[in-house]
Design an enzyme around this catalytic site. Structure first.
Site, PDB file in Angstrom:
ATOM      1  N   ARG A  35       2.979   3.332  -8.488  1.00  0.00           N
ATOM      2  CA  ARG A  35       4.445   3.331  -8.468  1.00  0.00           C
ATOM      3  C   ARG A  35       5.047   4.285  -9.497  1.00  0.00           C
ATOM      4  O   ARG A  35       6.116   4.848  -9.260  1.00  0.00           O
ATOM      5  CB  ARG A  35       4.970   1.914  -8.687  1.00  0.00           C
ATOM      6  CG  ARG A  35       4.746   1.069  -7.446  1.00  0.00           C
ATOM      7  CD  ARG A  35       5.194  -0.334  -7.628  1.00  0.00           C
ATOM      8  NE  ARG A  35       5.191  -1.019  -6.347  1.00  0.00           N
ATOM      9  CZ  ARG A  35       5.299  -2.329  -6.209  1.00  0.00           C
ATOM     10  NH1 ARG A  35       5.427  -3.101  -7.274  1.00  0.00           N
ATOM     11  NH2 ARG A  35       5.304  -2.874  -5.013  1.00  0.00           N
ATOM     12  N   GLY A 353       2.762  -4.702   3.822  1.00  0.00           N
ATOM     13  CA  GLY A 353       1.689  -5.556   3.304  1.00  0.00           C
ATOM     14  C   GLY A 353       0.261  -5.196   3.627  1.00  0.00           C
ATOM     15  O   GLY A 353      -0.287  -4.233   3.087  1.00  0.00           O
TER      16      GLY A 353
END
Ligand code: AMP
Length: 395
Positions: A35, A353
């Site tokens: 991230r 997911g």
């Protein structure tokens, strides 16, 4: 859609909502930097323009101010990745933060303390958002992972910037990728939906029927469809109360001229166990006491053919219980087919997911066009919902 490419940040202070909600180990080291790296291009563009960056993020779900959730733990990692020494500010709003920001020079980076140390962040509190807005000349949202939340830093703060607000590179890429699948994608468009339950994917299926030419249904949710059509599914996972719905979906798909491809064969096991005995059987003739845990070879051949003829591909959800090695083969084979189609020129988006986990685990990350960074945000986008964090910039 306004992005950072539409701005020159020279002498400007950019208040950037990033998603630095990264995993930490017991000694507070970052164990996955994805991230932080994903936000780097946006931050670097601003610094290269001669601007400065004020980074704000949440980390975990603290209840008030809790040391273990402090963003100070990641300061050095952010500095390493950006190649710029980052200054940490112990409060995300208030006089200290304002003073640090006032004296910021071009090329400098500040990291604010965890936004969620204030409950006002998740409440979407106006006054709190106004305080945040004092920390920048331009508001940049680059946090797709929280774009479906109407929080102070993701949505409410934008109203204090009038036209001085835009998307960062990462968020722009997410929006562009979803639009390619749902709106502007080259046809044929194929969606593969897998995973365990029909109920969790129903809104997505209904929404994408208007966009796709082919719908491949795999994983645990296929059995509800097969049972509804009269097949014998043994002990396979099934939502009995969703059988009607499954038939309705098939009817709607037909009306909309969407070709639905359900598996025709499966790897059935005599227990939910990697070491269970297995046999390959027709999906509608699974013997009692056996359950389908992966898709079979004939189905994979058909899926391969459909994918290789597709120009736009969306993949959400595994085709089998991929966490168990012996039932991961179908998901891996599907990944290979998508990789081959991408190589041949198709656009492929993987999101939501478990398919992202599978893509990473089996090394397909660089072989598909784009892997989404937002789980919930991606699913809500596919459901056709307009995300508050996106509306806040475009409206
Ligand atoms: P979801 O979170 O709905 O995307 O579902 C992902 C989960 O579905 C994974 O943990 C898979 O193990 C599970 N899954 C996929 N195929 C099957 C199957 N045939 N039987 C049971 N679970 C499955």
């Amino acid at each position: 859609m306004k992005t950072i490419e539409d701005f020159n940040f020279e002498n400007k202070k950019a208040l950037i909502r990033v998603d630095f909600n990264v995993p930490l180990n017991d000694t507070y080291e970052v164990t996955d930097t994805t991230r932080i790296e994903a936000a780097k291009p946006t931050i670097i563009k601003i610094l290269e323009d001669g601007g400065s960056a004020v980074l704000m993020s949440h980390l975990g779900r603290p209840k008030g101010k809790q040391e273990e959730y402090s963003l100070k733990h990641i300061m050095n990692k952010v500095s390493d990745i950006l190649g710029v020494q980052v200054t940490f500010v112990q409060d995300c709003v208030g006089s200290t933060a304002e003073e640090v920001v006032t004296s910021l020079k071009g090329g400098e980076v500040v990291l604010l303390e965890n936004l969620r140390f204030y409950k006002e962040e998740t409440e979407g509190n106006q006054e709190f958002a106004e305080k945040l807005s004092k920390l920048g000349d331009v508001y940049v949202n680059d946090a797709f992972g929280t774009a479906h939340r109407a929080h102070a830093s993701t949505t409410v703060v934008a109203q204090f910037f009038k036209d001085q607000k835009c998307f960062g590179k990462l968020l722009a890429k997410e929006i562009e990728s979803i639009n390619k699948v749902l709106k502007s994608g080259e046809h044929p468009v194929t969606a593969i939906l897998g995973g365990s339950k029909v109920s969790s994917k129903i809104t997505i299926i209904e929404n994408i029927l208007d966009a796709v030419d082919h719908l491949i249904i795999g994983g645990g949710m296929a059995y509800t469809f097969i049972k509804a059509k009269g097949g014998q599914i043994g002990n396979s996972i099934c939502e009995d109360d969703k059988q009607e719905l499954a038939l309705e979906i098939l009817k709607k798909a037909k009306q909309k001229q969407v070709e639905v491809h359900l598996p025709v064969d499966v790897i059935a096991a005599d227990a939910f166990d990697n070491e269970a005995n297995t046999q390959t059987v027709a999906i509608d003739q699974i013997p009692d006491g056996w359950e389908g845990l992966d898709v079979g070879p004939k189905s994979l051949e058909k899926f391969h053919e459909v994918l290789l003829a597709s120009k736009t591909i969306l993949w959400n959800g595994p085709l089998g219980v991929f966490e168990m090695e012996n039932f991961a083969k179908g998901t891996i084979a599907l990944g290979n087919s998508i990789a081959e189609a991408t190589e041949a020129g198709a656009f492929s988006l993987v999101g939501g997911g478990d398919s992202v986990a599978a893509v990473k685990q089996f090394g397909f990350e660089d072989k598909v066009s784009y892997v989404s960074t937002g789980g919930g945000a991606m699913l809500e986008s596919l459901e056709g919902k307009t995300l508050p964090g996106i509306v806040a910039i475009t409206s």
